[in-house]
Motif scaffolding. Structure first.
Motif, PDB file in Angstrom:
ATOM      1  N   GLN A  97      44.061  59.905  48.438  1.00  0.00           N
ATOM      2  CA  GLN A  97      42.670  60.072  48.861  1.00  0.00           C
ATOM      3  C   GLN A  97      42.503  61.123  49.944  1.00  0.00           C
ATOM      4  N   LEU A  98      43.601  61.728  50.376  1.00  0.00           N
ATOM      5  CA  LEU A  98      43.482  62.790  51.377  1.00  0.00           C
ATOM      6  C   LEU A  98      42.750  63.964  50.732  1.00  0.00           C
ATOM      7  N   PHE A  99      41.917  64.629  51.496  1.00  0.00           N
ATOM      8  CA  PHE A  99      41.133  65.701  50.871  1.00  0.00           C
ATOM      9  C   PHE A  99      40.858  66.878  51.804  1.00  0.00           C
ATOM     10  N   ALA A 100      40.892  66.658  53.129  1.00  0.00           N
ATOM     11  CA  ALA A 100      40.446  67.706  54.041  1.00  0.00           C
ATOM     12  C   ALA A 100      41.509  68.790  54.188  1.00  0.00           C
ATOM     13  N   ASP A 101      41.131  69.929  54.783  1.00  0.00           N
ATOM     14  CA  ASP A 101      42.123  71.009  54.886  1.00  0.00           C
ATOM     15  C   ASP A 101      43.003  70.876  56.126  1.00  0.00           C
ATOM     16  N   THR A 102      42.624  69.997  57.075  1.00  0.00           N
ATOM     17  CA  THR A 102      43.583  69.694  58.136  1.00  0.00           C
ATOM     18  C   THR A 102      43.681  68.176  58.307  1.00  0.00           C
ATOM     19  N   VAL A 103      44.799  67.753  58.865  1.00  0.00           N
ATOM     20  CA  VAL A 103      45.036  66.335  59.130  1.00  0.00           C
ATOM     21  C   VAL A 103      43.936  65.793  60.041  1.00  0.00           C
ATOM     22  N   LYS A 104      43.571  66.604  61.048  1.00  0.00           N
ATOM     23  CA  LYS A 104      42.574  66.183  62.026  1.00  0.00           C
ATOM     24  C   LYS A 104      41.234  65.881  61.349  1.00  0.00           C
ATOM     25  N   LYS A 105      40.792  66.798  60.480  1.00  0.00           N
ATOM     26  CA  LYS A 105      39.509  66.600  59.803  1.00  0.00           C
ATOM     27  C   LYS A 105      39.553  65.371  58.904  1.00  0.00           C
ATOM     28  N   GLU A 119      33.493  65.736  68.786  1.00  0.00           N
ATOM     29  CA  GLU A 119      34.455  65.646  69.902  1.00  0.00           C
ATOM     30  C   GLU A 119      35.097  64.265  69.935  1.00  0.00           C
ATOM     31  N   GLU A 120      34.241  63.236  69.859  1.00  0.00           N
ATOM     32  CA  GLU A 120      34.758  61.862  69.886  1.00  0.00           C
ATOM     33  C   GLU A 120      35.723  61.639  68.728  1.00  0.00           C
ATOM     34  N   ALA A 121      35.299  62.069  67.539  1.00  0.00           N
ATOM     35  CA  ALA A 121      36.120  61.860  66.343  1.00  0.00           C
ATOM     36  C   ALA A 121      37.450  62.597  66.477  1.00  0.00           C
ATOM     37  N   GLY A 122      37.416  63.796  67.069  1.00  0.00           N
ATOM     38  CA  GLY A 122      38.635  64.561  67.272  1.00  0.00           C
ATOM     39  C   GLY A 122      39.600  63.833  68.209  1.00  0.00           C
ATOM     40  N   LYS A 123      39.024  63.276  69.278  1.00  0.00           N
ATOM     41  CA  LYS A 123      39.856  62.514  70.224  1.00  0.00           C
ATOM     42  C   LYS A 123      40.488  61.306  69.546  1.00  0.00           C
ATOM     43  N   LEU A 124      39.649  60.658  68.723  1.00  0.00           N
ATOM     44  CA  LEU A 124      40.106  59.479  67.987  1.00  0.00           C
ATOM     45  C   LEU A 124      41.263  59.863  67.055  1.00  0.00           C
ATOM     46  N   ALA A 125      41.120  61.019  66.388  1.00  0.00           N
ATOM     47  CA  ALA A 125      42.160  61.476  65.460  1.00  0.00           C
ATOM     48  C   ALA A 125      43.485  61.636  66.195  1.00  0.00           C
ATOM     49  N   LYS A 126      43.416  62.177  67.412  1.00  0.00           N
ATOM     50  CA  LYS A 126      44.633  62.395  68.180  1.00  0.00           C
ATOM     51  C   LYS A 126      45.273  61.049  68.541  1.00  0.00           C
ATOM     52  N   LYS A 127      44.417  60.101  68.926  1.00  0.00           N
ATOM     53  CA  LYS A 127      44.922  58.788  69.303  1.00  0.00           C
ATOM     54  C   LYS A 127      45.572  58.095  68.094  1.00  0.00           C
ATOM     55  N   MET A 128      44.913  58.207  66.943  1.00  0.00           N
ATOM     56  CA  MET A 128      45.388  57.488  65.755  1.00  0.00           C
ATOM     57  C   MET A 128      46.690  58.074  65.208  1.00  0.00           C
ATOM     58  N   ILE A 129      46.818  59.401  65.310  1.00  0.00           N
ATOM     59  CA  ILE A 129      48.046  59.989  64.765  1.00  0.00           C
ATOM     60  C   ILE A 129      49.249  59.550  65.603  1.00  0.00           C
ATOM     61  N   LEU A 138      50.969  67.836  64.194  1.00  0.00           N
ATOM     62  CA  LEU A 138      50.604  67.863  62.773  1.00  0.00           C
ATOM     63  C   LEU A 138      49.097  67.953  62.551  1.00  0.00           C
ATOM     64  N   LEU A 139      48.304  67.705  63.622  1.00  0.00           N
ATOM     65  CA  LEU A 139      46.846  67.628  63.456  1.00  0.00           C
ATOM     66  C   LEU A 139      46.232  68.861  62.811  1.00  0.00           C
ATOM     67  N   ASP A 140      46.779  70.034  63.109  1.00  0.00           N
ATOM     68  CA  ASP A 140      46.177  71.259  62.582  1.00  0.00           C
ATOM     69  C   ASP A 140      46.802  71.713  61.271  1.00  0.00           C
ATOM     70  N   ARG A 141      47.775  70.930  60.780  1.00  0.00           N
ATOM     71  CA  ARG A 141      48.414  71.278  59.496  1.00  0.00           C
ATOM     72  C   ARG A 141      47.582  70.741  58.342  1.00  0.00           C
ATOM     73  N   SER A 142      47.824  71.287  57.152  1.00  0.00           N
ATOM     74  CA  SER A 142      47.197  70.720  55.962  1.00  0.00           C
ATOM     75  C   SER A 142      47.938  69.429  55.602  1.00  0.00           C
ATOM     76  N   MET A 151      52.227  61.730  54.616  1.00  0.00           N
ATOM     77  CA  MET A 151      50.875  61.700  54.045  1.00  0.00           C
ATOM     78  C   MET A 151      50.323  60.282  54.075  1.00  0.00           C
ATOM     79  N   ARG A 152      51.185  59.319  53.740  1.00  0.00           N
ATOM     80  CA  ARG A 152      50.717  57.947  53.731  1.00  0.00           C
ATOM     81  C   ARG A 152      50.283  57.513  55.135  1.00  0.00           C
ATOM     82  N   ARG A 153      51.047  57.928  56.165  1.00  0.00           N
ATOM     83  CA  ARG A 153      50.681  57.578  57.536  1.00  0.00           C
ATOM     84  C   ARG A 153      49.349  58.207  57.940  1.00  0.00           C
ATOM     85  N   VAL A 154      49.129  59.444  57.503  1.00  0.00           N
ATOM     86  CA  VAL A 154      47.861  60.107  57.816  1.00  0.00           C
ATOM     87  C   VAL A 154      46.708  59.314  57.188  1.00  0.00           C
TER      88      VAL A 154
END
Lengths: 290, 278
Positions: A97-105, A119-129, A138-142, A151-154
Motif C-alpha cells: 500500500q506504499l505509494f508516495a515518492d518519499t518515506v516521509k510523505k 509541519e505537524e505531520a512531518g514531525k510525526l513521521a520522524k517520531k514514527m520512523i 530514510l525519510l527522504d528516500r523513496s 518497507m513493511r516497517r514504513v
C-alpha cells in the motif's frame, strides 16, 4: 479501548445468488489493553471480523460497540472518521500500500488527511520512523528503494502515525524470514508496553499466540468455536487437530510424550516451559535412583 | 551419477562497488535430487536461482544445465528445461481461468491444440486441480493458485523445478498442499527440485541442504548434518528444527543430550529411554 460484539452477523451480497454468510451471531469482547489472537483457516471469517473493528464493515444484524460508539446496520458513514483514527489496521502485506515518492510523505499522509498541518505531520513521521526502528535518514528516500522488511516497517509507521488506541494486525510477519519475524513481533510487544495499545493479531504462527497473546479467539465457518486464555485453548490438542489447526510446537511435543506415557500437570506452551518440565523429570529420576 | 545442474565459480554483483551477491559459488546437483538452498533475506538465494535460469547476466563463472553450458545464445533452450515458481501467487497468474493459465506457456511454444489439451489435463490432474479448471483466479486460495502455477510448469515438461520461496505467502494448509504435490511429482516424474526457502520445516524431505550467507556457500550436506549445527543456523538468523531447539534449551538446564540430530520422534524415544524405561 474495549470493543464489544453483540450477536454480530454479516452477509456479503444479501438477497442475491452470491449471498454469503461470513459471520454468524458473533459475541465477544476485546478488553482494553489486551492482546487478542484470532486464529482459524482461510475463509473462516477472520478478515470480515477485522473489518468490523473500525466499522469498515457494519453488521448486517447485531451491534458492535467501539468504546462508546454503537455501530449497527443503520449507522451512517458520516460520523465514523474519528473511530477509524482510533483503530489502526495493518493489513496483510502492508508494503503493497506504499505509494508516495518519499518515506516521509507516505507516513505523513494519514495525519494530514485527519487535519494535521504538514509541519505537524512531518514531525510525526520522524517520531514514527524512530519508533519502528528505522534510521531518520530514510525519510527522504523513496519507499520503493528499501528492502522488503524496511518497507513493511514504513507501512506500519504510517498506521502508527494516526496514533490509534487499538492496533489490528493481519498476519504482520507473513513472508518474512525468522529474524525479520522476531524483530517485528518484538516491535509490537514493546509498542504495547510503551504506548498501552490494545492489540488484535491474526496469525497462523501458534508460537506467537503462545508467547504474546492473553486472549485467543478460534473461528470456523463464521462462528467463534472456542475462546479463552492460550493455555485453555491449547489444552485440547485433539480438538484442534480435528479442526486441522496447529498447536505450538512445544505443546505438540508434550502431547507426543503423553502418548508414550509421560505426565504433565498442564501441557507446556513454550520451549522454556517444556524444558523446565523435562528438567524436573530428570531430577526426579535421579533422586529415585539414589 | 550425472549432474543435471553444475555451477562453478559463479560471482555476481548488482552494482560495481557493492559486495558481490554471489561470491565464487560452486556446487552440483545430481539428476532427480531435491536440494534446498537456505539463507536469510539478502543472502543471495534468489540471485542464485535467477542465474540458473539465465534471468541474470553473470560475467564470472559457469552454469551447466543438463550438460549444456548456459550462454546468451542458448538461454531459451536451457530455460525450457527449467520451471520456476515464485513467491507471490497473484503475480504469476496470467490466464483468465485456471486452464487458460496452464495452457499459456504451451500456446507461446505453438504446441498443437490437441496436445495442449492433453498436457493441460494431465498437469491439472497431477496437482489435483482438475475440478477447478474453469475457475477464475479470484475464486482460488493462495495454495490453489500456487498449484495452478505448478501445473503450468509441469505442462512444459521441464527436467528441473525451482521453487523460489514458493510457499512463504501461503497459510499452513496451502504450504502442505504444495509440498505434498512436489513430493508426488518427484516420485512419479523424477523431476529435480531446487527449493529456496527460509522455512526449515520444508527442508526435512530434501536430499541435501546448501546454506548460503553473504553470497557464499558456508555449509552443505544431508539435513541431519546441517541441523546438528544449530548454533551456526541461529547465528545466521535461520530457524532450526524444533527438536534441536529443545535440545539447546535442555543443555542450558545441564541435561546431557545425544550428539547427533534426531527428529521429534527420535527425541521422544530418547526421553522415554532415559526417563520411563524401567
Amino acid at each position: 479501548m474495549a470493543i464489544t460484539f453483540k450477536s454480530v452477523s454479516y452477509t456479503y451480497q444479501p438477497n442475491t445468488p452470491f449471498e454469503f454468510h461470513a459471520l454468524n451471531e458473533i459475541s465477544t469482547k476485546i478488553e482494553d489493553g489486551s492482546f487478542t489472537a484470532l486464529i482459524g483457516h482461510t475463509g473462516s471469517g477472520k478478515s470480515t471480523f477485522l473489518q468490523h473493528l473500525n466499522a469498515l464493515l457494519k453488521p448486517t444484524s447485531g451491534t458492535v460497540l467501539i468504546e462508546d460508539a454503537t455501530i449497527t446496520h443503520e449507522t451512517s458513514n458520516k460520523n465514523l472518521k474519528p473511530l477509524r483514527k482510533k483503530v489502526g489496521i495493518v493489513f496483510q502485506f502492508p508494503e503493497k500500500q506504499l505509494f508516495a515518492d518519499t518515506v516521509k510523505k507516505d507516513i505523513a499522509f494519514g495525519p494530514e488527511n485527519f487535519g494535521s498541518t504538514p509541519e505537524e505531520a512531518g514531525k510525526l513521521a520522524k517520531k514514527m520512523i524512530e519508533l519502528v526502528g528505522l534510521p531518520v535518514s530514510l525519510l527522504d528516500r523513496s519507499p520503493f528503494e528499501l528492502s522488503g522488511g524496511q518497507m513493511r516497517r514504513v507501512a506500519i509507521a504510517g498506521v502508527l502515525a494516526m496514533q490509534p488506541n487499538v492496533l489490528v494486525l493481519d498476519e504482520p510477519t507473513a513472508g518474512l524470514d525468522p529474524s525479520g519475524r522476531q524483530e517485528i513481533m518484538h516491535l509490537f510487544t514493546s509498542l504495547q508496553q510503551s504506548q498501552h495499545f490494545t492489540i488484535v493479531l491474526v496469525t497462523h504462527q501458534m508460537e506467537d499466540v503462545a508467547n504474546y497473546a492473553n486472549h485467543v479467539i478460534v473461528m470456523e465457518h463464521g462462528k467463534i468455536v472456542k475462546e479463552g486464555r492460550p493455555r485453555e485453548v491449547f489444552a485440547d490438542v485433539e480438538w484442534l487437530h480435528d479442526k486441522q489447526l496447529d498447536v505450538p510446537a512445544s505443546t505438540e511435543f508434550a502431547f507426543e510424550m503423553v502418548k508414550r506415557g509421560f505426565h504433565f500437570d498442564k501441557l507446556p506452551l513454550t520451549e522454556q516451559e517444556l524444558a523446565d518440565d523435562i528438567a524436573a523429570m530428570f531430577k526426579r529420576r535421579r533422586r529415585s535412583n539414589e | 551419477m550425472n549432474d543435471i545442474i553444475k555451477v562453478s565459480h559463479l560471482t555476481y554483483k548488482y552494482l560495481q562497488n557493492e559486495l558481490p551477491a554471489l561470491d565464487d559459488v560452486s556446487f552440483s546437483i545430481p539428476s532427480g535430487a531435491w536440494v534446498a538452498i537456505v539463507g536469510h533475506n539478502g543472502s543471495g538465494k534468489s540471485t542464485l536461482a535467477h542465474s540458473l535460469d539465465g534471468l541474470i547476466d553473470f560475467k564470472q563463472g559457469q552454469v551447466f544445465i543438463d550438460g549444456v553450458e548456459l550462454t546468451e545464445a542458448n538461454v531459451w533452450k536451457v530455460r525450457s528445461k527449467i520451471g520456476m515458481i515464485f513467491q507471490n501467487p497473484d503475480n504469476q497468474f496470467v490466464g483468465a481461468t485456471v486452464e487458460d493459465d496452464v495452457a499459456f506457456g504451451l500456446e507461446n511454444m505453438a504446441v498443437p491444440h490437441d496436445e495442449i489439451q492433453a498436457r493441460v489435463d494431465s498437469a491439472l490432474a497431477q496437482v489435483q486441480m482438475s475440478e477447478f479448471r474453469h475457475k477464475q483466479p479470484d475464486q482460488l486460495s493462495g495454495g490453489q493458485k500456487q498449484r495452478v502455477a505448478l501445473a503450468g510448469v509441469i505442462a512444459m515438461q521441464p527436467k528441473i523445478i525451482i521453487l523460489d520461496e514458493a510457499t512463504s505467502m501461503l497459510d499452513p494448509i496451502g504450504r502442505q498442499e504444495i509440498l505434498g504435490v512436489i513430493k508426488r511429482l518427484r516420485r512419479k516424474l523424477g523431476i529435480t527440485v531446487l527449493s529456496i526457502t527460509h522455512e526449515m520445516d520444508e527442508t526435512t524431505s530434501a536430499d541435501e541442504i546448501i546454506v548460503l550467507n553473504d553470497g557464499k556457500i558456508i555449509e552443505s550436506g544431508k539435513p541431519s548434518l546441517i541441523y546438528a549445527h544449530s548454533d551456526l543456523l541461529l547465528k545466521l538468523g535461520l530457524d532450526v528444527p524444533y527438536s534441536q531447539r529443545l535440545k539447546e534449551a535442555l543443555k542450558l538446564r545441564h541435561i546431557q543430550t545425544p550428539q547427533a540430530y534426531s527428529d521429534e520422534k527420535g527425541m521422544v524415544d530418547w526421553l522415554w529411554q532415559s526417563l520411563l524405561k524401567a
